[in-house]
Design an enzyme around this catalytic site. Structure first.
Site, mmCIF file in Angstrom:
data_model
loop_
_atom_site.group_PDB
_atom_site.id
_atom_site.type_symbol
_atom_site.label_atom_id
_atom_site.label_comp_id
_atom_site.label_asym_id
_atom_site.label_seq_id
_atom_site.Cartn_x
_atom_site.Cartn_y
_atom_site.Cartn_z
ATOM 1 N N SER A 1 68.470 52.894 53.128
ATOM 2 C CA SER A 1 69.087 51.586 52.970
ATOM 3 C C SER A 1 70.589 51.682 53.216
ATOM 4 O O SER A 1 71.011 52.058 54.302
ATOM 5 C CB SER A 1 68.762 51.003 51.590
ATOM 6 O OG SER A 1 69.157 49.650 51.513
ATOM 7 N N ASP B 1 60.167 43.949 55.511
ATOM 8 C CA ASP B 1 61.595 44.033 55.204
ATOM 9 C C ASP B 1 62.314 42.933 55.982
ATOM 10 O O ASP B 1 62.183 42.862 57.207
ATOM 11 C CB ASP B 1 62.119 45.419 55.613
ATOM 12 C CG ASP B 1 63.572 45.654 55.236
ATOM 13 O OD1 ASP B 1 64.274 44.682 54.876
ATOM 14 O OD2 ASP B 1 64.008 46.821 55.304
ATOM 15 N N HIS C 1 61.226 46.422 51.837
ATOM 16 C CA HIS C 1 62.448 47.195 51.623
ATOM 17 C C HIS C 1 62.428 47.838 50.234
ATOM 18 O O HIS C 1 62.290 47.167 49.232
ATOM 19 C CB HIS C 1 63.674 46.276 51.744
ATOM 20 C CG HIS C 1 64.954 47.019 51.952
ATOM 21 N ND1 HIS C 1 65.433 47.335 53.208
ATOM 22 C CD2 HIS C 1 65.862 47.524 51.079
ATOM 23 C CE1 HIS C 1 66.578 47.982 53.099
ATOM 24 N NE2 HIS C 1 66.861 48.120 51.809
#
Length: 320
Positions: free
Chosen positions: A167, A268, A298
């Site tokens: 991320s 995501d 995500h």
């Protein structure tokens, strides 16, 4: 969405002095240190100060038993890891981060260096990139110092250094890899970069962002707030730190990147941007491997151990 409060979603409070109060305390795990092994312990770890003035530090992991070839200790790949948390949350000693890096060191196997970089908004970008370069330069220093950190000097293969992030950590990896292109880090060689669900953005909404604007885990108001807290004041989501795809200088530098692994999931909101990043890398001649799954969201690895294992297998295959 009008009543949605991203601060409540993230469990943070905005303070008048520009800081935030983090309302959730995550379980933490101490490093093992150099002491006697416990039954079943496969990895040992230790904490090292990176920069006392910045209050940054690293946690080093190594397998408890280093493999050997012909009675000679094997040199292991060295993975410098940057955790997730939307720029504002988590530390490397949080239980979930510690256990994940523990498994990385054990299963690859590898020497892992997890970087406890400074968090936003107390430190805004590019502070996190500077912390990453501090960590890389620290490893470089150990590689040539006969009195350096023994877990690095004795066991790490400096020709197989990997930058791995998840991320926002993947965003750090991408920007760090681009910075490294202009520096001499010998005898270290970056053998590859690993971008797991890279956190990148832009002012213009993508189809996946609009489709998943009210995503349960990563809705658009949260994404926007995270960038608002992390980007330099006075900038917007088209700044190159957020939107590398919109910066011509960044795109040109990408031509010089080496091997790259990109991991993403169809659920995501950022999936379109991640796929655009892969497409750009391919067009720029980067040796990129894409591992996209239509199912998943995500941060799925934080709650689904099977997906966490699948991601680790992708990483292991890429490193080995």
């Amino acid at each position: 969405m009008s009543k949605f409060d991203p601060y409540e979603h993230l469990k943070i409070l905005n303070n008048e002095d520009g800081t935030i109060s983090r309302l959730v305390q995550f379980p933490q795990k101490p490093a093992t240190g150099d002491g006697e092994l416990l039954p079943g312990q496969t990895v040992v770890s230790k904490d090292v100060t990176l920069d006392a003035t910045k209050k940054t530090w690293i946690r080093i992991y190594r397998p408890a038993k280093i493999p050997s070839n012909d009675n000679k200790i094997a040199r292991l790949p060295l993975v410098i890891y940057f955790h997730a948390g939307g720029w504002i949350l988590f530390n490397v000693n949080d239980m979930m981060n510690h256990e994940a890096t523990n498994k990385l060191s054990d299963e690859v196997p590898a020497i892992a260096v997890a970087v406890n970089f400074r968090l936003a908004p107390e430190t805004r970008l590019p502070g996190q990139y500077e912390d990453a370069m501090d960590a890389l330069n620290w490893v470089k220093k150990q590689s040539t110092d006969p009195n350096g950190e023994p877990w690095i000097t004795q066991y790490a293969d400096f020709s197989r250094v990997f930058l791995y992030g998840t991320s926002c950590g993947a965003n750090i990896v991408l920007n760090t890899a681009l910075r490294v292109l202009d520096q001499d880090i010998s005898p270290l060689t970056i053998a590859g970069i690993i971008l797991c669900q890279p956190f990148i953005g832009g002012k213009k909404r993508t189809k996946s962002e609009l489709k998943m604007a009210a995503d349960m885990f990563f809705p658009l108001p949260v994404i926007d707030l995270l960038w608002e807290l992390a980007l330099p004041k006075g900038t917007d989501r088209d700044h190159r730190y957020c939107n590398p795809l919109g910066d011509e200088h960044v795109k040109q530098k990408m031509k010089r990147l080496g091997r790259c692994l990109v991991i993403g999931f169809g659920g995501d909101p950022l999936i379109d941007r991640q796929q655009d990043l892969v497409q750009l890398m391919v067009m720029q001649g980067v040796m990129v491997e894409a591992r996209f799954d239509d199912v998943g969201f995500h941060g799925i690895e934080m709650i689904d151990p099977r997906r966490a294992s699948a991601i680790l297998n992708f990483v292991k295959e890429f490193i080995i």
